[in-house]
Design a protein around this motif. Structure first.
Motif, PDB file in Angstrom:
ATOM      1  N   THR A  38     -34.050  24.256  50.163  1.00 34.14           N
ATOM      2  CA  THR A  38     -33.462  25.060  49.090  1.00 34.14           C
ATOM      3  C   THR A  38     -34.244  26.353  48.848  1.00 34.14           C
ATOM      4  N   SER A  39     -35.489  26.410  49.302  1.00 33.47           N
ATOM      5  CA  SER A  39     -36.340  27.560  49.010  1.00 33.47           C
ATOM      6  C   SER A  39     -36.380  28.622  50.115  1.00 33.47           C
ATOM      7  N   ASN A  40     -35.716  28.357  51.244  1.00 34.19           N
ATOM      8  CA  ASN A  40     -35.742  29.336  52.338  1.00 34.19           C
ATOM      9  C   ASN A  40     -34.505  29.158  53.218  1.00 34.19           C
ATOM     10  N   ASN A  41     -34.450  29.845  54.341  1.00 34.84           N
ATOM     11  CA  ASN A  41     -33.281  29.836  55.218  1.00 34.84           C
ATOM     12  C   ASN A  41     -33.351  28.775  56.312  1.00 34.84           C
ATOM     13  N   LEU A  42     -34.147  27.759  56.152  1.00 33.27           N
ATOM     14  CA  LEU A  42     -34.309  26.775  57.213  1.00 33.27           C
ATOM     15  C   LEU A  42     -33.205  25.730  57.188  1.00 33.27           C
ATOM     16  N   VAL A  43     -32.576  25.543  58.346  1.00 36.41           N
ATOM     17  CA  VAL A  43     -31.583  24.497  58.579  1.00 36.41           C
ATOM     18  C   VAL A  43     -32.144  23.705  59.750  1.00 36.41           C
ATOM     19  N   PHE A  44     -32.155  22.373  59.639  1.00 41.72           N
ATOM     20  CA  PHE A  44     -32.874  21.603  60.656  1.00 41.72           C
ATOM     21  C   PHE A  44     -32.329  20.195  60.812  1.00 41.72           C
ATOM     22  N   LYS A  45     -32.799  19.558  61.882  1.00 37.57           N
ATOM     23  CA  LYS A  45     -32.556  18.142  62.143  1.00 37.57           C
ATOM     24  C   LYS A  45     -33.897  17.503  62.458  1.00 37.57           C
ATOM     25  N   ILE A  46     -34.084  16.287  61.941  1.00 34.78           N
ATOM     26  CA  ILE A  46     -35.305  15.525  62.196  1.00 34.78           C
ATOM     27  C   ILE A  46     -34.919  14.236  62.900  1.00 34.78           C
ATOM     28  N   LYS A  47     -35.678  13.909  63.946  1.00 32.17           N
ATOM     29  CA  LYS A  47     -35.547  12.616  64.613  1.00 32.17           C
ATOM     30  C   LYS A  47     -36.955  12.081  64.842  1.00 32.17           C
ATOM     31  N   GLU A  48     -37.398  11.215  63.941  1.00 32.03           N
ATOM     32  CA  GLU A  48     -38.736  10.639  63.965  1.00 32.03           C
ATOM     33  C   GLU A  48     -39.802  11.734  63.967  1.00 32.03           C
ATOM     34  N   ASN A  49     -40.430  12.006  65.117  1.00 38.01           N
ATOM     35  CA  ASN A  49     -41.488  13.017  65.176  1.00 38.01           C
ATOM     36  C   ASN A  49     -41.009  14.319  65.822  1.00 38.01           C
ATOM     37  N   GLU A  50     -39.692  14.500  65.932  1.00 34.74           N
ATOM     38  CA  GLU A  50     -39.130  15.695  66.551  1.00 34.74           C
ATOM     39  C   GLU A  50     -38.365  16.514  65.509  1.00 34.74           C
ATOM     40  N   LEU A  51     -38.398  17.828  65.672  1.00 35.04           N
ATOM     41  CA  LEU A  51     -37.725  18.742  64.758  1.00 35.04           C
ATOM     42  C   LEU A  51     -36.971  19.788  65.563  1.00 35.04           C
ATOM     43  N   LEU A  52     -35.701  20.022  65.218  1.00 36.65           N
ATOM     44  CA  LEU A  52     -34.912  21.116  65.769  1.00 36.65           C
ATOM     45  C   LEU A  52     -34.573  22.005  64.588  1.00 36.65           C
ATOM     46  N   LEU A  53     -35.082  23.227  64.603  1.00 35.84           N
ATOM     47  CA  LEU A  53     -35.085  24.097  63.438  1.00 35.84           C
ATOM     48  C   LEU A  53     -34.356  25.407  63.706  1.00 35.84           C
ATOM     49  N   LEU A  54     -33.488  25.796  62.766  1.00 35.48           N
ATOM     50  CA  LEU A  54     -32.845  27.115  62.784  1.00 35.48           C
ATOM     51  C   LEU A  54     -33.423  27.924  61.639  1.00 35.48           C
ATOM     52  N   ASN A  55     -33.847  29.121  61.927  1.00 33.02           N
ATOM     53  CA  ASN A  55     -34.302  30.033  60.887  1.00 33.02           C
ATOM     54  C   ASN A  55     -33.462  31.293  61.028  1.00 33.02           C
ATOM     55  N   ILE A  56     -32.323  31.287  60.336  1.00 30.09           N
ATOM     56  CA  ILE A  56     -31.397  32.425  60.386  1.00 30.09           C
ATOM     57  C   ILE A  56     -30.994  32.762  58.958  1.00 30.09           C
ATOM     58  N   PRO A  57     -30.527  33.988  58.716  1.00 29.60           N
ATOM     59  CA  PRO A  57     -30.166  34.377  57.347  1.00 29.60           C
ATOM     60  C   PRO A  57     -29.076  33.486  56.751  1.00 29.60           C
ATOM     61  N   ALA A  58     -29.162  33.263  55.451  1.00 27.64           N
ATOM     62  CA  ALA A  58     -28.158  32.465  54.749  1.00 27.64           C
ATOM     63  C   ALA A  58     -26.778  33.107  54.869  1.00 27.64           C
ATOM     64  N   THR A  59     -26.730  34.409  55.053  1.00 23.46           N
ATOM     65  CA  THR A  59     -25.441  35.108  55.197  1.00 23.46           C
ATOM     66  C   THR A  59     -24.701  34.674  56.460  1.00 23.46           C
ATOM     67  N   SER A  60     -25.390  34.038  57.391  1.00 18.04           N
ATOM     68  CA  SER A  60     -24.740  33.507  58.591  1.00 18.04           C
ATOM     69  C   SER A  60     -23.795  32.365  58.238  1.00 18.04           C
ATOM     70  N   PHE A  61     -23.996  31.775  57.059  1.00 14.41           N
ATOM     71  CA  PHE A  61     -23.167  30.667  56.599  1.00 14.41           C
ATOM     72  C   PHE A  61     -22.292  31.102  55.426  1.00 14.41           C
ATOM     73  N   ALA A  62     -21.585  32.189  55.632  1.00 13.54           N
ATOM     74  CA  ALA A  62     -20.697  32.719  54.591  1.00 13.54           C
ATOM     75  C   ALA A  62     -19.615  31.699  54.266  1.00 13.54           C
ATOM     76  N   ASN A  63     -19.332  31.550  52.977  1.00  9.57           N
ATOM     77  CA  ASN A  63     -18.284  30.634  52.537  1.00  9.57           C
ATOM     78  C   ASN A  63     -16.926  31.311  52.695  1.00  9.57           C
ATOM     79  N   GLU A  64     -16.578  31.484  53.946  1.00  8.32           N
ATOM     80  CA  GLU A  64     -15.317  32.126  54.318  1.00  8.32           C
ATOM     81  C   GLU A  64     -14.904  31.555  55.665  1.00  8.32           C
ATOM     82  N   GLU A  65     -13.676  31.047  55.747  1.00  7.01           N
ATOM     83  CA  GLU A  65     -13.206  30.449  56.998  1.00  7.01           C
ATOM     84  C   GLU A  65     -13.216  31.475  58.126  1.00  7.01           C
ATOM     85  N   THR A  66     -13.569  30.999  59.311  1.00  9.26           N
ATOM     86  CA  THR A  66     -13.490  31.860  60.492  1.00  9.26           C
ATOM     87  C   THR A  66     -12.122  31.656  61.133  1.00  9.26           C
TER      88      THR A  66
END
Length: 168
Positions: A38-66
């Motif tokens: 909630t405090s930054n632009n990080l979107v991620f997935k965790i699997k035990e000791n593994e992390l897949l992380l996206l650090n992109i602007p929140a504007t990339s997730f505009a609440n507007e249908e494509t």
């Protein structure tokens, strides 16, 4: 004698050839849930000791249908990052979202993405009545992305990261 020398030289050459220790050829986060901080632009997935992380602007997730067939495109570069990490122990959201990261677990390996794009297809989420919009689902996919570290690299022609939900 020549045949014997050739045989010995061939054996030595075959033993001398070493492709190195490939520590990773790919990853799989299919069953992991997409989360965010909630405090930054990080979107991620965790699997035990593994992390897949996206650090992109929140504007990339505009609440507007494509529009159909026209995803939102984000180019992977030094600003728009995809990072894959392996840690020394299991992770949780607090490990990733803390302003001051905890001392453990520590990153043991890291692969940074270069080139390629992140495609985002956005659709409305409806309430049970089928009329009221309650939020948006952003389907995230990596296209032609190469991950590399100092040790090795691997690529994806297409990788489905998953669905990230935003509210109104």
């Amino acid at each position: 004698m020549k045949k014997l020398l050739f045989l010995i030289a061939s054996i030595l050459l075959l033993q001398a050839c070493d492709d190195g220790d490939i520590t990773l050829k790919s990853f799989n986060f299919e069953t992991a849930t997409v989360q965010s901080c909630t405090s930054n632009n990080l979107v991620f997935k965790i699997k035990e000791n593994e992390l897949l992380l996206l650090n992109i602007p929140a504007t990339s997730f505009a609440n507007e249908e494509t529009p159909d067939g026209s995803p939102r495109i984000v180019t992977v570069n030094s600003t728009n990052k995809i990072i894959y990490r392996i840690y020394s122990g299991n992770l949780n959201t607090t490990n990733i979202c803390s302003i001051l990261p905890p001392a453990t677990p520590v990153v043991t390996n890291e692969w940074n993405a270069s080139g390629g794009t992140i495609e985002i297809i956005t659709d409305k989420l409806f309430a049970a009545d089928g009329i009221t919009v309650t939020g948006y689902t952003h389907n995230i996919r990596f296209v032609n992305v190469n991950f590399s570290s100092t040790e090795n690299s691997f690529s994806f022609t297409s990788y489905n990261f998953g669905n990230y939900r935003t509210s109104l």
